[in-house]
Design a protein around this motif. Structure first.
Motif, PDB file in Angstrom:
ATOM      1  N   TRP A  77       0.826  -1.212   0.000  1.00 58.09           N
ATOM      2  CA  TRP A  77       0.000   0.000   0.000  1.00 58.09           C
ATOM      3  C   TRP A  77       0.857   1.258   0.000  1.00 58.09           C
ATOM      4  CZ3 TRP A  77       1.213   2.989   4.091  1.00 58.09           C
ATOM      5  CH2 TRP A  77       1.694   2.355   5.255  1.00 58.09           C
ATOM      6  N   SER A  78       2.122   1.144   0.249  1.00 57.40           N
ATOM      7  CA  SER A  78       3.008   2.308   0.362  1.00 57.40           C
ATOM      8  C   SER A  78       3.126   3.076  -0.947  1.00 57.40           C
ATOM      9  CB  SER A  78       4.394   1.871   0.836  1.00 57.40           C
ATOM     10  OG  SER A  78       4.305   1.233   2.089  1.00 57.40           O
ATOM     11  N   TRP A  79       2.853   2.442  -2.070  1.00 55.25           N
ATOM     12  CA  TRP A  79       2.874   3.078  -3.386  1.00 55.25           C
ATOM     13  C   TRP A  79       1.849   4.208  -3.488  1.00 55.25           C
ATOM     14  CZ3 TRP A  79      -1.617   3.252  -6.171  1.00 55.25           C
ATOM     15  CH2 TRP A  79      -2.642   2.436  -5.699  1.00 55.25           C
ATOM     16  N   HIS A  80       0.827   4.178  -2.639  1.00 51.15           N
ATOM     17  CA  HIS A  80      -0.283   5.113  -2.739  1.00 51.15           C
ATOM     18  C   HIS A  80      -0.033   6.423  -1.994  1.00 51.15           C
ATOM     19  CE1 HIS A  80      -4.414   6.628  -2.562  1.00 51.15           C
ATOM     20  NE2 HIS A  80      -4.667   5.812  -3.555  1.00 51.15           N
ATOM     21  N   TYR A  81       0.918   6.439  -1.056  1.00 53.01           N
ATOM     22  CA  TYR A  81       1.137   7.598  -0.198  1.00 53.01           C
ATOM     23  C   TYR A  81       2.580   8.069  -0.296  1.00 53.01           C
ATOM     24  CZ  TYR A  81      -3.179   5.783   1.773  1.00 53.01           C
ATOM     25  OH  TYR A  81      -4.451   5.320   1.927  1.00 53.01           O
ATOM     26  N   ALA A  82       2.741   9.374  -0.627  1.00 56.61           N
ATOM     27  CA  ALA A  82       4.086   9.954  -0.645  1.00 56.61           C
ATOM     28  C   ALA A  82       4.675   9.800   0.750  1.00 56.61           C
ATOM     29  CB  ALA A  82       4.013  11.423  -1.048  1.00 56.61           C
ATOM     30  N   PRO A  83       5.949   9.509   0.851  1.00 55.39           N
ATOM     31  CA  PRO A  83       7.015   9.582  -0.156  1.00 55.39           C
ATOM     32  C   PRO A  83       7.219   8.286  -0.942  1.00 55.39           C
ATOM     33  CG  PRO A  83       8.016   9.189   1.966  1.00 55.39           C
ATOM     34  CD  PRO A  83       6.514   9.268   2.192  1.00 55.39           C
ATOM     35  N   TYR A  84       6.226   7.374  -0.969  1.00 54.79           N
ATOM     36  CA  TYR A  84       6.287   6.135  -1.742  1.00 54.79           C
ATOM     37  C   TYR A  84       7.477   5.264  -1.336  1.00 54.79           C
ATOM     38  CZ  TYR A  84       3.280   9.220  -4.436  1.00 54.79           C
ATOM     39  OH  TYR A  84       2.319  10.123  -4.807  1.00 54.79           O
ATOM     40  N   VAL A  85       7.517   4.958  -0.053  1.00 50.47           N
ATOM     41  CA  VAL A  85       8.570   4.122   0.537  1.00 50.47           C
ATOM     42  C   VAL A  85       7.882   2.992   1.304  1.00 50.47           C
ATOM     43  CG1 VAL A  85      10.436   4.097   2.249  1.00 50.47           C
ATOM     44  CG2 VAL A  85      10.167   6.058   0.721  1.00 50.47           C
ATOM     45  N   TRP A  86       8.365   1.766   1.112  1.00 52.16           N
ATOM     46  CA  TRP A  86       7.765   0.614   1.782  1.00 52.16           C
ATOM     47  C   TRP A  86       7.833   0.771   3.297  1.00 52.16           C
ATOM     48  CZ3 TRP A  86       4.812  -1.790  -1.304  1.00 52.16           C
ATOM     49  CH2 TRP A  86       5.174  -2.082  -2.602  1.00 52.16           C
ATOM     50  N   GLN A  87       6.724   0.517   3.958  1.00 49.02           N
ATOM     51  CA  GLN A  87       6.649   0.583   5.414  1.00 49.02           C
ATOM     52  C   GLN A  87       6.863  -0.773   6.065  1.00 49.02           C
ATOM     53  OE1 GLN A  87       6.346   3.627   6.997  1.00 49.02           O
ATOM     54  NE2 GLN A  87       6.712   4.243   4.884  1.00 49.02           N
ATOM     55  N   LEU A  88       6.761  -1.849   5.283  1.00 48.05           N
ATOM     56  CA  LEU A  88       6.987  -3.212   5.749  1.00 48.05           C
ATOM     57  C   LEU A  88       7.861  -3.916   4.716  1.00 48.05           C
ATOM     58  CD1 LEU A  88       3.297  -4.094   6.742  1.00 48.05           C
ATOM     59  CD2 LEU A  88       5.159  -3.560   8.318  1.00 48.05           C
ATOM     60  N   GLY A  89       8.242  -5.133   5.014  1.00 44.90           N
ATOM     61  CA  GLY A  89       8.930  -5.984   4.051  1.00 44.90           C
ATOM     62  C   GLY A  89       8.004  -7.127   3.675  1.00 44.90           C
ATOM     63  N   ALA A  90       8.337  -7.840   2.600  1.00 44.35           N
ATOM     64  CA  ALA A  90       7.500  -8.962   2.161  1.00 44.35           C
ATOM     65  C   ALA A  90       8.349 -10.056   1.544  1.00 44.35           C
ATOM     66  CB  ALA A  90       6.454  -8.491   1.161  1.00 44.35           C
ATOM     67  N   GLU A  91       7.968 -11.295   1.854  1.00 49.17           N
ATOM     68  CA  GLU A  91       8.656 -12.464   1.313  1.00 49.17           C
ATOM     69  C   GLU A  91       7.627 -13.548   1.023  1.00 49.17           C
ATOM     70  OE1 GLU A  91      11.857 -15.655   3.009  1.00 49.17           O
ATOM     71  OE2 GLU A  91      12.343 -13.528   3.238  1.00 49.17           O
ATOM     72  N   THR A  92       7.832 -14.264  -0.074  1.00 51.11           N
ATOM     73  CA  THR A  92       6.911 -15.341  -0.419  1.00 51.11           C
ATOM     74  C   THR A  92       7.153 -16.544   0.479  1.00 51.11           C
ATOM     75  OG1 THR A  92       8.406 -16.176  -2.106  1.00 51.11           O
ATOM     76  CG2 THR A  92       6.714 -14.604  -2.825  1.00 51.11           C
TER      77      THR A  92
END
Length: 152
Positions: A77-92
């Motif tokens: 969801w971080s893509w939607h809010y400036a400054p467009y920086v990931w707030q969490l990490g993700a792994e499959t």
């Protein structure tokens, strides 16, 4: 995740169809790191199959897994809010098939059509609220002296 945060329930059909026209199919192997906290958020996914774990960096400790995501759920969801920086990490956790979206293209479509933009913003906002609550509960379970107080 609640039914109001999965794509099939979150967006009216006409907005869902419009969003899906911007999608491309992708796949990932188990154990792939999709994004890291603090890095540029320039895309997002809707999971078709498989499981992705969201995690949070905890200084001096191993990353805390916050939530697992599956079919129909928004990943990122971080893509939607400036400054467009990931707030969490993700792994499959398992092999994943997903629809991938270019964040800039979706933001531009939202800007061109305010009704579409409001629908997407409401959906993403619901996801953020859900993830915030999930993060709070998980961190309390891991690090508070008596946990979150919710039954296991």
């Amino acid at each position: 995740m609640t039914s109001t945060t999965t794509l099939s329930m979150a967006l009216p059909v006409e907005h869902r169809d419009r969003l899906m026209r911007l999608a491309r199919e992708v796949s990932f192997e188990a154990g792939e790191r999709l994004f890291e906290e603090g890095r540029r958020a320039d895309r997002f996914w809707i999971i078709r199959t498989g499981t992705v774990l969201l995690d949070l960096h905890v200084p001096g400790r191993r990353a805390a897994v916050i939530e697992s995501l599956g079919h129909g759920e928004l990943l990122g969801w971080s893509w939607h809010y400036a400054p467009y920086v990931w707030q969490l990490g993700a792994e499959t956790l398992s092999p994943v098939r997903a629809w991938e979206f270019d964040a800039e293209a979706v933001r531009a479509a939202c800007a061109r059509d305010p009704e579409f933009g409001r629908a997407v913003a409401t959906w993403v906002g619901r996801v953020v609220a859900h993830r915030l609550q999930a993060s709070r509960i998980r961190l309390l379970d891991l690090y508070a002296p008596y946990g979150s107080g919710t039954p296991a």
